[in-house]
Design an enzyme around this catalytic site. Structure first.
Site, short mmCIF file in Angstrom:
data_model
loop_
_atom_site.label_atom_id
_atom_site.label_comp_id
_atom_site.label_asym_id
_atom_site.label_seq_id
_atom_site.Cartn_x
_atom_site.Cartn_y
_atom_site.Cartn_z
N GLY A 31 28.01 19.33 47.00
CA GLY A 31 26.41 20.05 46.97
C GLY A 31 25.66 21.29 47.56
O GLY A 31 27.07 21.68 48.11
N PHE A 33 24.62 24.39 46.76
CA PHE A 33 25.45 24.99 45.75
C PHE A 33 26.20 26.40 46.95
O PHE A 33 24.60 26.75 47.25
CB PHE A 33 25.83 24.97 44.90
CG PHE A 33 25.90 23.61 43.57
CD1 PHE A 33 26.40 23.31 44.65
CD2 PHE A 33 25.18 23.80 42.37
CE1 PHE A 33 27.44 21.69 43.79
CE2 PHE A 33 25.61 22.04 41.49
CZ PHE A 33 26.41 21.81 42.59
N HIS A 34 26.46 26.81 46.65
CA HIS A 34 27.25 28.67 46.97
C HIS A 34 27.66 29.23 45.76
O HIS A 34 29.05 28.27 45.90
CB HIS A 34 27.89 29.30 48.15
CG HIS A 34 28.75 28.37 49.06
ND1 HIS A 34 29.66 28.55 48.09
CD2 HIS A 34 29.19 27.36 49.54
CE1 HIS A 34 30.75 27.27 48.42
NE2 HIS A 34 30.78 26.29 49.32
N HIS A 37 31.02 26.68 44.97
CA HIS A 37 31.07 26.17 44.15
C HIS A 37 30.63 26.67 42.79
O HIS A 37 31.82 26.43 41.70
CB HIS A 37 29.64 25.34 44.41
CG HIS A 37 29.94 24.38 45.49
ND1 HIS A 37 29.07 24.84 46.84
CD2 HIS A 37 30.88 23.75 46.39
CE1 HIS A 37 29.67 24.01 47.53
NE2 HIS A 37 30.30 23.70 48.08
N LYS A 149 39.77 27.04 50.43
CA LYS A 149 39.49 27.11 52.20
C LYS A 149 39.35 26.02 52.20
O LYS A 149 39.71 25.47 53.76
CB LYS A 149 38.02 26.84 51.79
CG LYS A 149 37.09 26.68 53.00
CD LYS A 149 35.45 27.31 52.61
CE LYS A 149 34.51 26.75 53.94
NZ LYS A 149 34.42 25.18 53.87
N ASP A 150 39.23 24.32 51.53
CA ASP A 150 40.14 23.80 52.17
C ASP A 150 41.66 23.12 51.55
O ASP A 150 42.15 22.64 50.77
CB ASP A 150 39.25 21.84 51.39
CG ASP A 150 37.46 22.14 51.73
OD1 ASP A 150 37.13 22.06 52.73
OD2 ASP A 150 37.45 22.99 51.32
#
Ligand code: AMP
Length: 283
Positions: A31, A33-34, A37, A149-150
């Site tokens: 959550g 959000f940006h 997401h 990113k992850d």
């Protein structure tokens, strides 16, 4: 869009869609959000008939002294954004709905979880794998989208799906960035204005390191040292947690750039721990 909080409702709805032959897409999130997401949602939306977005700040992936209680949240804004980006379901359970008090089953991919974020967060990926596996079993998605990113998380989940024959297509999405290069993260909200000004130097150091490698420098120690120095010069208040060069699939450290290499960094900047990475491909 429906917002639901019980596992039974998620399972029932997704089973109904599957029975009708509809293609189900899943985007798991914590959550706040940006645009990162939202890009994942748009990508999933373009590949499926029904889009499930999950919003769950999963306690089992946080260590004892991490930011579980402080993790930013705004469910009303998130609901609106998920709706705007084509979600059919937003699953936002309470921790008790996801974990029985005597929960005792864990999914792990230890070999890929030893380095990078796993080194300083020893139970993190066990929590991630377990919650993602639970979300897969609840949703039975055809496709699930995760961010690069992850990168380590993505590599671990791909391996979990392959090793356990889970019939889901895992898609990685490129990192979405601010104009100045900072990778978007819900945790960027922790940065003070001064820290925020310095944060893009992480990306700059990674770009410079890639250039160095493309100009012929292959020694991992030299490249890592270069990044450490650049970070020291440009953001002296930051504390690097790790600066590593690994094989992009196995996440094992490598001593020299071969065909491809992933440089990954984690940096503590004030209250935030920022991660970023860059893939190097050499012809
Ligand atoms: P989180 O809510 O931080 O757990 O992230 C949910 C998903 O969004 C994960 O698959 C992340 O890798 C992905 N994600 C987070 N930030 C970004 C970003 N800046 N670009 C692309 N994907 C991202």
């Amino acid at each position: 869009m429906k917002r639901i909080k019980y596992t039974e409702d998620l399972q029932r709805q997704c089973a109904e869609w599957r029975a009708k032959g509809l293609k189900v897409g899943l985007v798991p999130t914590m959550g706040y959000f940006h645009d990162g997401h939202l890009a994942l949602m748009d990508h999933a939306r373009s590949m499926c008939d029904k889009l499930v977005v999950t919003l769950f700040v999963n306690p089992t992936q946080f260590g004892p002294n991490e930011d579980l209680d402080a993790y930013p949240h705004d469910i009303e804004r998130d609901s609106q954004l998920a709706w705007d980006h084509g979600a059919d379901l937003l699953f936002a359970p309470a921790p008790e709905a996801m974990y029985a008090p005597d929960h005792a089953t864990w999914v792990e991919v230890p070999e890929l979880a030893q380095n990078l974020c796993g080194a300083s967060r020893p139970t993190h990926f066990r929590g991630v794998c377990t919650v993602v596996m639970k979300l897969f079993m609840l949703t039975l998605p055809h496709v699930a989208v995760f961010g690069q990113k992850d990168w380590q998380q993505l590599a671990i989940l791909k391996r979990m799906v392959r090793d356990l024959n889970i019939p889901v297509d895992i898609q990685g999405h490129p990192i979405v960035r601010e104009k100045d290069g900072l990778a978007l993260s819900s945790r960027n909200a922790y940065l003070t204005p001064e820290e925020r000004e310095h944060a893009p130097f992480i990306r700059k150091a990674l770009l410079e390191a890639r250039r160095l490698a493309q100009q012929g420098e292959t020694d991992a120690l030299v490249i890592k040292d270069f990044i450490r120095q650049r970070l020291g010069q440009t953001m002296p208040m930051a504390e690097p947690d790790y600066i590593e060069m690994v094989d992009p699939n196995s996440i094992q450290p490598i001593m020299a750039v071969a065909d491809s290499a992933l440089i990954a960094v984690a940096v503590r900047l004030g209250k935030a721990r920022l991660i970023d990475n860059i893939l190097i491909k050499v012809d």
